[in-house]
Scaffold this active site. Structure first.
Site, PDB file in Angstrom:
ATOM      1  N   GLU A   1       3.269  -5.543  12.313  1.00 27.17           N
ATOM      2  CA  GLU A   1       2.366  -4.402  12.097  1.00 27.17           C
ATOM      3  C   GLU A   1       1.259  -4.886  11.182  1.00 27.17           C
ATOM      4  O   GLU A   1       1.488  -5.142  10.000  1.00 27.17           O
ATOM      5  CB  GLU A   1       3.119  -3.244  11.441  1.00 27.17           C
ATOM      6  CG  GLU A   1       4.235  -2.659  12.283  1.00 27.17           C
ATOM      7  CD  GLU A   1       3.736  -1.989  13.549  1.00 27.17           C
ATOM      8  OE1 GLU A   1       2.557  -1.589  13.590  1.00 27.17           O
ATOM      9  OE2 GLU A   1       4.510  -1.897  14.507  1.00 27.17           O
TER      10      GLU A   1
ATOM     11  N   ASN B   1       0.809  -1.225   0.000  1.00 28.19           N
ATOM     12  CA  ASN B   1       0.000   0.000   0.000  1.00 28.19           C
ATOM     13  C   ASN B   1       0.844   1.278   0.000  1.00 28.19           C
ATOM     14  O   ASN B   1       0.486   2.263  -0.629  1.00 28.19           O
ATOM     15  CB  ASN B   1      -1.014  -0.014   1.149  1.00 28.19           C
ATOM     16  CG  ASN B   1      -0.363  -0.043   2.507  1.00 28.19           C
ATOM     17  OD1 ASN B   1       0.661  -0.702   2.704  1.00 28.19           O
ATOM     18  ND2 ASN B   1      -0.935   0.658   3.446  1.00 28.19           N
TER      19      ASN B   1
HETATM   20  P1  NAD Z   1      -0.008  -9.389   3.033  1.00 29.40           P
HETATM   21  O1  NAD Z   1      -0.015  -9.927   4.406  1.00 29.40           O
HETATM   22  O2  NAD Z   1      -0.744 -10.132   1.986  1.00 29.40           O
HETATM   23  O3  NAD Z   1       1.475  -9.251   2.473  1.00 29.40           O
HETATM   24  C1  NAD Z   1       2.464  -8.487   3.134  1.00 29.40           C
HETATM   25  C2  NAD Z   1       3.823  -9.035   2.762  1.00 29.40           C
HETATM   26  O4  NAD Z   1       3.955 -10.348   3.296  1.00 29.40           O
HETATM   27  C3  NAD Z   1       4.045  -9.177   1.259  1.00 29.40           C
HETATM   28  O5  NAD Z   1       5.383  -8.853   0.957  1.00 29.40           O
HETATM   29  C4  NAD Z   1       3.786 -10.654   1.019  1.00 29.40           C
HETATM   30  O6  NAD Z   1       4.430 -11.168  -0.107  1.00 29.40           O
HETATM   31  C5  NAD Z   1       4.352 -11.254   2.294  1.00 29.40           C
HETATM   32  N1  NAD Z   1       3.838 -12.590   2.637  1.00 29.40           N
HETATM   33  C6  NAD Z   1       2.668 -13.163   2.270  1.00 29.40           C
HETATM   34  N2  NAD Z   1       2.564 -14.408   2.795  1.00 29.40           N
HETATM   35  C7  NAD Z   1       3.690 -14.617   3.519  1.00 29.40           C
HETATM   36  C8  NAD Z   1       4.170 -15.701   4.305  1.00 29.40           C
HETATM   37  N3  NAD Z   1       3.469 -16.826   4.460  1.00 29.40           N
HETATM   38  N4  NAD Z   1       5.356 -15.567   4.921  1.00 29.40           N
HETATM   39  C9  NAD Z   1       6.055 -14.426   4.813  1.00 29.40           C
HETATM   40  N5  NAD Z   1       5.673 -13.369   4.070  1.00 29.40           N
HETATM   41  C10 NAD Z   1       4.494 -13.459   3.433  1.00 29.40           C
HETATM   42  O7  NAD Z   1      -0.514  -7.900   3.160  1.00 29.40           O
HETATM   43  P2  NAD Z   1      -0.781  -6.894   1.982  1.00 29.40           P
HETATM   44  O8  NAD Z   1      -2.060  -7.308   1.324  1.00 29.40           O
HETATM   45  O9  NAD Z   1       0.451  -6.727   1.159  1.00 29.40           O
HETATM   46  O10 NAD Z   1      -0.992  -5.523   2.776  1.00 29.40           O
HETATM   47  C11 NAD Z   1      -2.219  -5.097   3.248  1.00 29.40           C
HETATM   48  C12 NAD Z   1      -2.317  -5.331   4.743  1.00 29.40           C
HETATM   49  O11 NAD Z   1      -1.230  -4.703   5.403  1.00 29.40           O
HETATM   50  C13 NAD Z   1      -3.560  -4.736   5.355  1.00 29.40           C
HETATM   51  O12 NAD Z   1      -4.110  -5.647   6.256  1.00 29.40           O
HETATM   52  C14 NAD Z   1      -3.042  -3.509   6.086  1.00 29.40           C
HETATM   53  O13 NAD Z   1      -3.820  -3.101   7.167  1.00 29.40           O
HETATM   54  C15 NAD Z   1      -1.715  -3.985   6.532  1.00 29.40           C
HETATM   55  N6  NAD Z   1      -0.834  -2.861   6.830  1.00 29.40           N
HETATM   56  C16 NAD Z   1      -0.514  -2.619   8.134  1.00 29.40           C
HETATM   57  C17 NAD Z   1       0.298  -1.534   8.444  1.00 29.40           C
HETATM   58  C18 NAD Z   1       0.671  -1.244   9.872  1.00 29.40           C
HETATM   59  O14 NAD Z   1       1.581  -0.450  10.062  1.00 29.40           O
HETATM   60  N7  NAD Z   1       0.030  -1.835  10.856  1.00 29.40           N
HETATM   61  C19 NAD Z   1       0.781  -0.713   7.421  1.00 29.40           C
HETATM   62  C20 NAD Z   1       0.422  -0.986   6.112  1.00 29.40           C
HETATM   63  C21 NAD Z   1      -0.376  -2.078   5.817  1.00 29.40           C
END
Ligand code: NAD
Length: 480
Positions: free
Chosen positions: A248, A150
């Protein structure tokens, strides 16, 4: 078409598999480049490089280490236009937003932690007449940093900067949906003279590359930002290995409007906190709770301003909402709007896909959507949608709105609008959220702890919290 490279041991290299994944421009719905479909073999090479580099990087004089990082920050600023354009094309966000927020914040992150590292001091505890303790903090080793799509370069640098500034070396994985600015960043690292192996960037899928990083026995700390479900998988893998974890995760943030607020400020900022970056910010306020006496006025004005928001080509200077990240995500957002209807909600405005003429006719655009008439407990009000969709609900009493605000499994951030000073503090104190904004939103001081309660995360980033995460404390007790 451009093929993105991994960055391992100071070199831009192809994945071991030789395979690539398609990288889509979401505003056009078309493949525009390819990224490495890396796997555990690439992660292994990165870990070896990071381990080798650790010795010299962790022992490099602080000022020299900081100077290299500051050089990278300068290069980001130099390439602001190019990076902002790349971020907009890769992610779908308005280029204006990338230029004013994402990319400036990326260099600010690096500058902040590079300079912070030169101000770290050791603690000492005197046991009167008996002994003196001093506590050293040494970098933990090779850190694994995994970031979402994002705010791509913004959050990527937010993770790697404290790790590198603390003396760790890093194996990092940007989201497979937005690899471009991390790739451009790796070129800047080469140009800035970052020693080989200090930072390694492996592109590819979460289940392959991310999982291999989390499972790797020589990576003792994982800093992850992403979805709560992924966070659970990571915790399940890392916990039995006793890794340090910073998570996070998602949010379902309340935006509480009391009738005594400054109406104009509350409404203008609430439009931003609802729809900035197409609502794809973990800190967006997706549940707006308005005191009954102000409810009708607020809803009417909010709908009027929402309908006036220009949705369209991210490269246009007047666009306020660009494209959603992917077709799959757009379908997810639209399915929540259908769910809201089934749950008895009224779609006050928006509620549909937007077709943008010309270059963007196949892009993934959704109208900013306002839903009213839903109970607090329904799924629409409990689950993270992560798109341009907000619900508005009325409340009567302070205790009631606190209960509403705290009623989800999440606890990332909350916003309170009121001119009653005592009430602002009272409510802030009772909200179960890690970040509270009073009469503002997304005002960020990088020194403050950043993170969520409940299912929004474990641990805190920001300032010393992040520097502590990437170091191990050791207490030395000397008898006097
Ligand atoms: P996601 O969990 O699908 O992916 C995040 C990252 O994790 C990506 O690089 C992905 O390739 C990796 N990933 C996926 N499966 C994995 C696994 N099994 N092991 C290790 N890595 C893995 O999230 P997204 O769709 O990319 O992002 C959106 C989410 O992120 C939303 O829920 C949003 O709220 C959250 N977010 C939180 C914050 C915060 O600071 N709390 C900030 C931004 C986004």
């Amino acid at each position: 078409m451009l093929k993105i490279s991994n960055y391992i041991n100071g070199q831009l290299v192809a994945p071991v598999s030789g395979s690539y994944l398609e990288n889509v421009n979401p505003a056009e719905g078309k493949v525009y480049s390819y990224l490495p479909d890396s796997d555990a073999r690439d992660v292994e090479a990165a870990v070896v490089a990071a381990q080798t580099a650790f010795q010299s990087w962790s022992q490099m004089p602080l000022a020299k280490r900081a100077a290299i990082l500051l050089k990278i920050a300068d290069l980001i600023d130099r390439d602001l236009d190019q990076l902002a354009l790349a971020e907009s094309v890769d992610q779908g966000k308005p280029v204006k937003l990338a230029k004013s927020v994402d990319i400036p914040r990326a260099s600010a992150n690096i500058r902040f932690f590079a300079t912070a590292s030169m101000h770290v001091a050791a603690e000492s505890h005197l046991m009167e007449g008996e002994a003196i303790n001093y506590t050293t903090r040494t970098p933990i080793g090779v850190a694994g940093c995994i970031s979402p799509w994002n705010l791509p370069l913004y959050l990527f640098t937010w993770k790697i900067a404290p790790a590198l500034a603390s003396g760790c070396t890093v194996v990092a994985k940007p989201s497979e949906l937005t690899p471009m600015t991390a790739f451009l960043f790796s070129k800047l690292c080469v140009e800035a003279g970052l020693p080989a192996g200090v930072l390694n960037i492996i592109h590819g899928l979460g289940k392959k590359v991310g999982q291999a990083i989390v499972e790797h026995p020589l990576i003792p700390a994982i800093s992850f930002t992403g979805g709560t479900v992924t966070g659970k998988t990571i915790a399940a893998t890392a916990a039995p290995m006793f890794k340090k974890l910073s998570l996070e995760l998602g949010g379902k943030n309340p935006n509480i409007i009391f009738a005594d607020c400054d109406f104009e400020e509350a409404i203008a900022t609430s439009i931003n906190s609802s729809f900035s970056n197409q609502g794809e910010i973990c800190l967006c306020g997706s549940r707006i709770l308005v005191e009954h006496s102000l409810y009708d006025r607020f809803v009417n004005e909010f709908i009027k301003r929402t309908q006036a928001l220009p949705v369209g080509d991210p490269l246009s200077e007047t666009t306020r909402l660009g494209a959603l990240i992917s077709e799959g995500h757009m379908q997810k957002v639209l399915s929540y709007i259908e769910l809201a209807k089934q749950e008895g909600g009224t779609i006050a405005c928006g509620g549909e896909r937007v077709k943008v003429a010309g270059r963007c006719e196949s892009g993934y655009f959704a109208a900013p959507t306002v839903i009213t008439g839903l109970p607090q407990t329904c799924r629409t009000n409990q689950e993270e949608i992560f798109g341009p969709v907000v619900t508005i609900m009325p409340f009567d009493a302070e205790e009631e709105v606190i209960a509403f605000a705290n009623s989800t499994a999440y606890g990332l951030s909350a916003t309170i609008w009121t001119n009653d000073l005592k009430r602002a503090h009272r409510v802030a104190h009772q909200l179960k959220s890690g970040i509270i904004w009073i009469n503002c939103w997304l005002l960020r001081d990088l020194r403050t702890p950043f993170g969520g309660m409940k299912q929004s995360g474990v641990g805190r980033e920001g300032g010393w919290e992040a520097m502590r995460f990437f170091t191990e404390a050791k207490n030395v007790c000397v008898k006097l």
